[in-house]
Design an enzyme around this catalytic site. Sequence first.
Site, short mmCIF file in Angstrom:
data_model
loop_
_atom_site.label_atom_id
_atom_site.label_comp_id
_atom_site.label_asym_id
_atom_site.label_seq_id
_atom_site.Cartn_x
_atom_site.Cartn_y
_atom_site.Cartn_z
N GLY A 110 -6.82 -0.88 1.85
CA GLY A 110 -5.58 -1.15 2.57
C GLY A 110 -4.55 -1.76 1.62
N TRP A 111 -3.29 -1.72 2.05
CA TRP A 111 -2.19 -2.19 1.20
C TRP A 111 -2.36 -3.66 0.81
CZ3 TRP A 111 1.62 -0.20 -1.64
CH2 TRP A 111 2.66 -1.05 -2.04
N GLU A 152 -5.16 1.12 -2.75
CA GLU A 152 -3.73 1.39 -2.93
C GLU A 152 -3.17 0.60 -4.11
OE1 GLU A 152 -1.57 1.29 0.78
OE2 GLU A 152 -3.29 2.02 1.87
#
Length: 408
Positions: A110-111, A152
């Site tokens: 995830g970011w 990411e």
Amino acid sequence: MKVFTVILAVCLSVLVLSSSVSAGGPNYKRICYYTNWGQYRPKLGKFLPEDIDPTLCTHIIYAFGMLKHNKLKAFEWNDETKPWRVGMFDRVIALKKKNPALKVLLAVGGWTAGTKEMGKMLASAANRTAFTKQAISFLRTRKFDGLDLDFEFPGSRGSRRNDKFRFTLLCKGLKNAFIQEAAKRKLDRLLLTAAVSAAPKTIRRAYQVRNIARYLDFINLMAYDFHGAWDNRTGHNAPLFRRKKERGYKAQLNLSYAARFWKWFGCPPSKLIIGLGVYARGFRLKYADYYYGMNSQTVGASDAALYTQEKGFVAYYEICRMLYGKRKKKKKLARYWNKEQKVPYLVYGDQWYGYDDETSLAWKVYWLKKGGYGGWMVWSLDMDDFRGKFCNKGRYPLITAMNRMLLS
Ligand SMILES: *[C@@H]1O[C@H](CO)[C@@H](O)[C@H](O)[C@H]1NC(C)=O
Ligand SMILES: *[C@@H]1O[C@H](CO)[C@@H](O)[C@H](O)[C@H]1NC(C)=O
Ligand SMILES: *[C@@H]1O[C@H](CO)[C@@H](O)[C@H](O)[C@H]1NC(C)=O
């Protein structure tokens, strides 16, 4: 607007005709992300596993698990089942009782996770192998059907240049280990997928496209977040096409280009799943009375909305709330359609939102079928009008429409 509707109707009817010829058509994937922080939204925004309609999707991806010291771990305090409480993992997996064909995968990364832990894990063969082994047992004991890699991004945000190549090695190692484990234990093989960038600059730095496409079962193209408050100018979250006036790199920020970019670099289109967002990116306009079109000057992000409570980001149901709900103040509200990019935007006082609705999604789904892509992915279940309380169109109006268009 009328002309457009006619064109769309023509396109869709052509589509219906041509798809009825190719009996059955491909087995499109319909990938839905579930977010384990949706549970913290207030009141009607609160999203729990039981709010999912398990017939909408072929795969649910549980976001996010985390990576720590080469180990896959639960992120939220209530992901795991305890003797005194059924955890969120099990509550999502329980949806398979209602739809036995449903697959549930766990996403890692995830970011906000950044790239630090990923970098350490990728750094040596020993670390990658340790992660691979532990991930298999973690997924199996919890009855997940696979793993979705959401790092990411390799090669960006502090990740080293070499991580691009090591990411390929990770995919290869995971896939081989999944195959061996399944053969040995006579089980269905775990699925291996990844969520990937749609920005050409990031793609070049992050992926050996042809190679990872060989190891991944499918690839979820995050074809959104093209524009947001960070740009200082209004722009749509997820334009299908470019605007003629866009120049240079900006002109590459469109869904059509991103998908073709993956194809050019060697990803078979049938493995590429086109990501669709059912949320908006929002801005505050600088000169709301005069400049409110695309590329207007802004001063930061839109205000935090009632349920999502995050500046610059609102759920589709919150867009509906603005469009159809009660309005106290006499603020100007108007929906516009951008013909070039095939997307709507909403101007509400000095707030500007680029979002997707049934019409823009119809264009995108029509386009993805025509391009021979593998299906759609949606970010995320909790952003559609999942209760059917705001848009006057029943539960999950957008995802339902996406299904209708894909399967018609
Ligand atoms: C392997 O992982 C450990 C634990 O995260 C980390 O401390 C170590 O630096 C990694 N190995 C390499 C070669 O970077
Ligand atoms: C947006 O504005 C901020 C603050 O003025 C500035 O630091 C930033 O570089 C600008 N971003 C872009 C993409 O122009
Ligand atoms: C998207 O961007 C690319 C690069 O600027 C451009 O060539 C292309 O025409 C755009 N896509 C479409 C179909 O408009």
